[in-house]
Design an enzyme around this catalytic site. Structure first.
Site, PDB file in Angstrom:
ATOM      1  N   SER A 254      20.957 -44.017  29.866  1.00 12.77           N
ATOM      2  CA  SER A 254      20.504 -43.807  31.243  1.00 12.77           C
ATOM      3  C   SER A 254      21.345 -42.772  31.986  1.00 12.77           C
ATOM      4  O   SER A 254      22.569 -42.806  31.948  1.00 12.77           O
ATOM      5  CB  SER A 254      20.528 -45.119  32.025  1.00 12.77           C
ATOM      6  OG  SER A 254      20.211 -44.858  33.374  1.00 12.77           O
ATOM      7  N   LYS A 303      10.522 -54.078  34.349  1.00 13.52           N
ATOM      8  CA  LYS A 303       9.874 -53.765  35.629  1.00 13.52           C
ATOM      9  C   LYS A 303       8.838 -54.794  36.078  1.00 13.52           C
ATOM     10  O   LYS A 303       8.740 -55.090  37.264  1.00 13.52           O
ATOM     11  CB  LYS A 303       9.226 -52.383  35.558  1.00 13.52           C
ATOM     12  CG  LYS A 303      10.242 -51.258  35.557  1.00 13.52           C
ATOM     13  CD  LYS A 303       9.583 -49.901  35.557  1.00 13.52           C
ATOM     14  CE  LYS A 303      10.662 -48.832  35.466  1.00 13.52           C
ATOM     15  NZ  LYS A 303      10.141 -47.493  35.413  1.00 13.52           N
ATOM     16  N   ASN A 324      10.683 -51.055  40.362  1.00 11.35           N
ATOM     17  CA  ASN A 324      11.795 -50.292  39.780  1.00 11.35           C
ATOM     18  C   ASN A 324      13.028 -50.350  40.679  1.00 11.35           C
ATOM     19  O   ASN A 324      14.056 -49.779  40.361  1.00 11.35           O
ATOM     20  CB  ASN A 324      11.393 -48.831  39.504  1.00 11.35           C
ATOM     21  CG  ASN A 324      11.432 -47.981  40.757  1.00 11.35           C
ATOM     22  OD1 ASN A 324      11.176 -48.483  41.849  1.00 11.35           O
ATOM     23  ND2 ASN A 324      11.754 -46.719  40.601  1.00 11.35           N
ATOM     24  N   ASP A 339       8.679 -45.306  41.826  1.00 10.18           N
ATOM     25  CA  ASP A 339       8.186 -44.516  40.685  1.00 10.18           C
ATOM     26  C   ASP A 339       6.943 -43.709  41.047  1.00 10.18           C
ATOM     27  O   ASP A 339       6.804 -42.555  40.630  1.00 10.18           O
ATOM     28  CB  ASP A 339       7.823 -45.445  39.512  1.00 10.18           C
ATOM     29  CG  ASP A 339       9.026 -45.781  38.650  1.00 10.18           C
ATOM     30  OD1 ASP A 339      10.038 -45.063  38.729  1.00 10.18           O
ATOM     31  OD2 ASP A 339       8.953 -46.778  37.900  1.00 10.18           O
ATOM     32  N   ALA A 369      -0.207 -47.735  29.085  1.00  8.67           N
ATOM     33  CA  ALA A 369      -0.685 -48.634  30.147  1.00  8.67           C
ATOM     34  C   ALA A 369       0.397 -49.642  30.516  1.00  8.67           C
ATOM     35  O   ALA A 369       0.106 -50.763  30.928  1.00  8.67           O
ATOM     36  CB  ALA A 369      -1.957 -49.351  29.694  1.00  8.67           C
ATOM     37  N   GLY A 370       1.666 -49.243  30.374  1.00  7.29           N
ATOM     38  CA  GLY A 370       2.782 -50.129  30.732  1.00  7.29           C
ATOM     39  C   GLY A 370       3.172 -49.948  32.183  1.00  7.29           C
ATOM     40  O   GLY A 370       2.392 -49.440  32.999  1.00  7.29           O
ATOM     41  N   ARG A 392      -2.331 -48.010  23.107  1.00  3.55           N
ATOM     42  CA  ARG A 392      -2.333 -48.601  21.761  1.00  3.55           C
ATOM     43  C   ARG A 392      -2.923 -50.004  21.815  1.00  3.55           C
ATOM     44  O   ARG A 392      -3.818 -50.354  21.053  1.00  3.55           O
ATOM     45  CB  ARG A 392      -0.888 -48.628  21.231  1.00  3.55           C
ATOM     46  CG  ARG A 392      -0.743 -49.305  19.902  1.00  3.55           C
ATOM     47  CD  ARG A 392       0.697 -49.318  19.477  1.00  3.55           C
ATOM     48  NE  ARG A 392       1.553 -50.065  20.398  1.00  3.55           N
ATOM     49  CZ  ARG A 392       2.855 -50.257  20.230  1.00  3.55           C
ATOM     50  NH1 ARG A 392       3.462 -49.746  19.181  1.00  3.55           N
ATOM     51  NH2 ARG A 392       3.557 -50.951  21.101  1.00  3.55           N
ATOM     52  N   THR A 393      -2.408 -50.827  22.732  1.00  2.00           N
ATOM     53  CA  THR A 393      -2.975 -52.173  22.908  1.00  2.00           C
ATOM     54  C   THR A 393      -4.145 -52.025  23.878  1.00  2.00           C
ATOM     55  O   THR A 393      -3.949 -51.865  25.085  1.00  2.00           O
ATOM     56  CB  THR A 393      -1.916 -53.130  23.484  1.00  2.00           C
ATOM     57  OG1 THR A 393      -0.755 -53.029  22.667  1.00  2.00           O
ATOM     58  CG2 THR A 393      -2.404 -54.561  23.522  1.00  2.00           C
ATOM     59  N   GLY A 480      10.240 -35.451  32.325  1.00  2.00           N
ATOM     60  CA  GLY A 480      10.483 -36.533  33.286  1.00  2.00           C
ATOM     61  C   GLY A 480      11.710 -36.358  34.173  1.00  2.00           C
ATOM     62  O   GLY A 480      12.013 -37.227  34.986  1.00  2.00           O
TER      63      GLY A 480
HETATM   64  P1  ATR Z   1       7.397 -48.689  30.775  1.00  2.00           P
HETATM   65  O1  ATR Z   1       7.892 -49.447  31.959  1.00  2.00           O
HETATM   66  O2  ATR Z   1       8.309 -47.559  30.385  1.00  2.00           O
HETATM   67  O3  ATR Z   1       5.982 -48.232  30.923  1.00  2.00           O
HETATM   68  P2  ATR Z   1       6.403 -50.735  29.058  1.00  2.00           P
HETATM   69  O4  ATR Z   1       5.769 -51.424  30.217  1.00  2.00           O
HETATM   70  O5  ATR Z   1       7.099 -51.574  28.027  1.00  2.00           O
HETATM   71  O6  ATR Z   1       7.485 -49.694  29.551  1.00  2.00           O
HETATM   72  O7  ATR Z   1       5.272 -49.821  28.375  1.00  2.00           O
HETATM   73  C1  ATR Z   1       5.500 -49.082  27.236  1.00  2.00           C
HETATM   74  C2  ATR Z   1       4.269 -48.236  26.912  1.00  2.00           C
HETATM   75  O8  ATR Z   1       4.555 -47.475  25.727  1.00  2.00           O
HETATM   76  C3  ATR Z   1       3.032 -49.063  26.594  1.00  2.00           C
HETATM   77  O9  ATR Z   1       1.879 -48.354  26.950  1.00  2.00           O
HETATM   78  C4  ATR Z   1       3.146 -49.194  25.074  1.00  2.00           C
HETATM   79  O10 ATR Z   1       1.926 -49.477  24.402  1.00  2.00           O
HETATM   80  P3  ATR Z   1       1.509 -51.017  24.140  1.00  2.00           P
HETATM   81  O11 ATR Z   1       0.976 -51.524  25.428  1.00  2.00           O
HETATM   82  O12 ATR Z   1       0.517 -50.935  23.068  1.00  2.00           O
HETATM   83  O13 ATR Z   1       2.779 -51.726  23.708  1.00  2.00           O
HETATM   84  C5  ATR Z   1       3.588 -47.805  24.720  1.00  2.00           C
HETATM   85  N1  ATR Z   1       4.191 -47.748  23.403  1.00  2.00           N
HETATM   86  C6  ATR Z   1       5.429 -48.162  23.056  1.00  2.00           C
HETATM   87  N2  ATR Z   1       5.629 -47.925  21.736  1.00  2.00           N
HETATM   88  C7  ATR Z   1       4.502 -47.343  21.255  1.00  2.00           C
HETATM   89  C8  ATR Z   1       4.089 -46.847  19.977  1.00  2.00           C
HETATM   90  N3  ATR Z   1       4.912 -46.896  18.921  1.00  2.00           N
HETATM   91  N4  ATR Z   1       2.866 -46.301  19.871  1.00  2.00           N
HETATM   92  C9  ATR Z   1       2.057 -46.243  20.924  1.00  2.00           C
HETATM   93  N5  ATR Z   1       2.357 -46.687  22.155  1.00  2.00           N
HETATM   94  C10 ATR Z   1       3.577 -47.231  22.320  1.00  2.00           C
END
Ligand code: ATR
Length: 502
Positions: A254, A303, A324, A339, A369-370, A392-393, A480
């Protein structure tokens, strides 16, 4: 106020003197680790107290306590004899002896008493299991260690937030012991080294780190004296110093401590901002209550939970569904989110537009979508853009898109039909491509050509694989870094009520 003690870890006596020289202006005292010095040079240390005018600790550490004594066939008797030879001068301020353990103890302790050298009674716990015991038992143990005027020292490995909380509670329960050292080893324990004052420790230990050929730190999680002093202003931390932190897991990468501590210093404000690794945000908040921490920056992966456990929440955090920023209000916490605003700030300029208004009606593609994606999505919807959210999910993409009335799809080439006609902007919010997995591309199947900006929230590396592809395709790029600074600037204002200096 706590003192700063440099552990002298070099294998040669010249190396020891060089370490002292290098950090002289940052330290108050030093610990001579004789077990780390080459056997043929150990007696040279006799003249160390005369050469240096600072208080010195004499230590010969055993392997079970993290030392090297015995590695060259040295015995416990040799250890006693070495202690006695060095103590004779009467010039050592302290001697470090293990609590209730070694044969050397009685003889060395008697010699130390005769020489006017204070005894430190130390307890090292490298697997951290000690911190599974009740706080009252640990406090009682420390009180026993302090008997006879000794300075008790507990160094226990912190393998998670729960153990750091236990350590903080032990410090609180032993407040009446004026002179003691309580510290947590490893990254989870690092706050106890920076906030030695809040732990009631008379000093903190630091090691020479990062120099060419420098040996490893004397204990896991130690910082070097220059970082403690120049980054965290260690010697200024007292009970009234305002404290702030960034909490995440991982946290070592960080940049927030450099940004916020720099602003605090440049604005002439008191305060220290430290990195805290936490595996559980709720437990960490209990620990922050003990320290009287005023504000927290929250990062991956805390978060969403941070918002859920706060007593109060501000509008942007509630709407985005992630926090955040946490601010102390009374004896509770208020969740905020900078953010979204931080994300938007550099966007129009990077797209070659004059203002946020000109973004209206444009089409954007969001990868992820996190928590970070949620902030970008809300900022872009407010600015009037139409979005396609890919994740991904897929359920998370669907949920965020349905909540906000946008299109959604999987993070794969199956989403290509959704992108027909092209997009004006692509925003990358996943951790794919982030250090140390710098070769990863979140969407190798997507061609950025025709897009006017690819915005990747990652700032390390400076250019991700996705941004490099966009640049080769003649597309503008933004990493970023600007968002990090913009959201931190807003956070700084919430923390301190002052504007961050330019
Ligand atoms: P942040 O606060 O940084 O957004 P997060 O809420 O944990 O952290 O979200 C991480 C994001 O990165 C999500 O969209 C996650 O996808 P999933 O919802 O499928 O987990 C994505 N991500 C993390 N690792 C990944 C990978 N190897 N391939 C594709 N997407 C990934």
């Amino acid at each position: 106020m706590s003192s700063l003690c440099l552990c002298l870890t070099a294998p040669t006596y010249d190396g020891v003197l060089a370490q002292l020289e290098r950090y002289r202006s940052y330290i108050d005292m030093a610990e001579m680790r004789l077990d780390l010095l080459n056997p043929s040079e150990r007696l040279k240390a006799v003249d160390l107290p005369v050469r240096t005018e600072i208080p010195l600790i004499l230590t010969i550490r055993l392997p079970e306590d993290g030392g090297l004594w015995g590695k060259n066939g040295e015995t416990e008797e040799d250890r006693v004899n070495l202690f006695l030879s060095l103590l004779e001068s009467g010039a050592w301020a302290y001697i470090d002896l293990e609590h209730e353990r070694t044969m050397a103890d009685a003889a060395a302790a008697a010699a130390a008493d005769a020489a006017g050298t204070r005894i430190i009674r130390s307890m090292h716990d490298f697997d951290g299991t000690l911190l599974e015991q009740p706080v009252s038992d640990l406090a009682e143990m420390i009180r026993r260690m302090a008997e006879g005027g000794s300075i008790p020292k507990l160094a226990a490995r912190c393998t998670g937030s729960r153990r750091l909380l236990t350590l903080a509670r032990v410090a609180l329960a032993t407040e009446s012991i004026g002179e003691k050292v309580i510290l947590g080893m490893d990254e989870y324990g690092t706050p106890s080294r920076i906030l030695a004052d809040r732990f009631g420790s008379v000093w903190t230990y630091a090691s020479a780190l990062g120099g060419p050929g420098e040996p490893p730190a004397a204990a896991p999680g130690q910082l070097d004296p220059k970082t403690l002093e120049t980054l965290y202003r260690f010697s200024e931390i007292n009970e009234s110093t305002p404290l702030y932190a960034v909490v995440g897991d991982p946290i070592a990468h960080s940049r927030s401590p450099i940004i916020h501590n720099g602003w605090l210093r440049d604005a002439g404000l008191k305060g220290t901002y430290l990195p805290v690794r936490a595996d559980d945000i709720a437990t960490l908040l209990e620990t922050c209550d003990i320290w009287g921490l005023r504000g927290l920056s929250v990062t991956v992966p805390h978060k969403e939970k941070a918002l859920a456990i706060c007593d109060y929440s501000g509008y942007p955090a509630r709407r985005i569904g992630a926090a955040n920023t946490l601010l102390r209000v009374g004896d509770g916490w208020r969740a905020g989110n900078t953010d979204a605003a931080g994300f938007l700030e550099p966007l129009p300029g990077a797209m070659g537009l004059g203002s946020v208004e000109e973004l209206k009606g444009k089409k954007a593609l969001i990868f992820g979508a996190g928590g970070a994606a949620r902030a970008a999505v809300h900022a872009l919807i407010d600015a009037g853009l139409k979005l396609v959210i890919l994740n991904r999910t897929i359920d998370k993409a669907r949920q965020l898109a349905e909540e906000t009335g946008q299109a959604w799809g999987p993070l794969s080439d199956e989403a290509l039909p959704l992108l027909e006609g092209g997009v004006d902007l692509a925003v990358q919010t996943t951790s794919v491509g982030m250090h140390p997995n710098e070769k990863a591309d979140p969407a190798p199947w997507w061609n950025p050509r025709g897009c006017s900006l690819v915005y990747d929230m990652i700032y390390e590396p400076v250019e991700t694989v996705l941004l490099a592809r966009a640049r080769s395709a003649g597309v503008r790029t933004l990493n970023g870094s600007d968002m990090l600074k913009a959201q931190a600037r807003l956070q700084f204002e919430l923390f301190t009520g002052c504007q961050a200096p330019e």
